[in-house]
Design an enzyme around this catalytic site. Structure first.
Site, short mmCIF file in Angstrom:
data_model
loop_
_atom_site.label_atom_id
_atom_site.label_comp_id
_atom_site.label_asym_id
_atom_site.label_seq_id
_atom_site.Cartn_x
_atom_site.Cartn_y
_atom_site.Cartn_z
CB CYS A 1 -1.56 16.80 8.03
SG CYS A 1 -0.87 16.03 6.57
NE ARG A 2 -6.39 9.53 7.65
CZ ARG A 2 -6.03 8.90 6.54
NH1 ARG A 2 -5.41 9.56 5.58
NH2 ARG A 2 -6.28 7.63 6.38
#
Length: 192
Positions: free
Chosen positions: A69-70
């Site tokens: 994810c980020r």
């Protein structure tokens, strides 16, 4: 983090990818975030889709899986969901795409968008600013700023963000449609 989910440093993943021994990479960000920048060869399975269909996805993720994810937070949540479905061999990319890019890993880029976190800061900050200015004329408007502050505090403590979830649903953030059938077709087509 679940006991069956471990952390994988970005440098270690980069070496695995470069050596040709890359695990299956599952990116749990929104389709819009994924379209903006992702690790080549990764599959976009948004967190909400993964949570809802974890049992169906489990059958197509039986080998080594690295969740991306980020920053690592949503990937950790995805790891908990998949571990609860009985999937072993889960790892979370430590620091997410931010760490991957800092480690010099290759990135496929598409249409640039602001990430959700930046959008939340803009919207929340704007609401608070307007509410504070509005208190000059309407003193009870201070409670609007208080509600935003309470929401941000809850988001930090719970690891969820209602404003971020709402912003992710805007057409600007959606990107190409990602549905279960297309994800399963892609996972099955690339199965060794």
């Amino acid at each position: 983090m679940d006991s069956t989910t471990s952390i994988l440093p970005a440098d270690d993943l980069r070496h695995l990818v470069e050596s040709g021994g890359a695990p299956r990479l599952v990116d749990v960000r929104t389709p819009g975030e994924f379209e903006t920048a992702h690790i080549p060869g990764s599959y976009n399975v948004p967190l909400d889709l993964l949570r809802e269909h974890r049992d169906e996805l489990r059958a197509h993720l039986d080998e080594q899986v690295v969740l991306v994810c980020r920053s690592g937070q949503r990937a950790s949540q995805a790891g908990q969901a998949l571990a609860a479905a009985g999937l072993p061999n889960l790892r979370v990319l430590d620091g997410g795409m931010t760490a991957w890019q800092a480690a010099g890993g290759p990135v496929s880029r598409g249409r640039a968008r602001w990430d959700i976190e930046r959008q939340v800061r803009l919207v929340a900050g704007s609401i608070v600013l307007v509410a504070v200015l509005l208190t000059v004329v309407v003193p009870p408007a201070k409670w609007i700023a208080g509600l935003i502050g309470a929401g941000l505090t809850f988001a930090a403590l719970s690891g969820t963000c209602a404003m971020g979830m709402l912003l992710a649903k805007l057409p600007y953030n959606r990107g190409p449609r990602t549905d279960l059938d297309s994800v399963i077709r892609a996972l099955a087509a690339d199965r060794p």
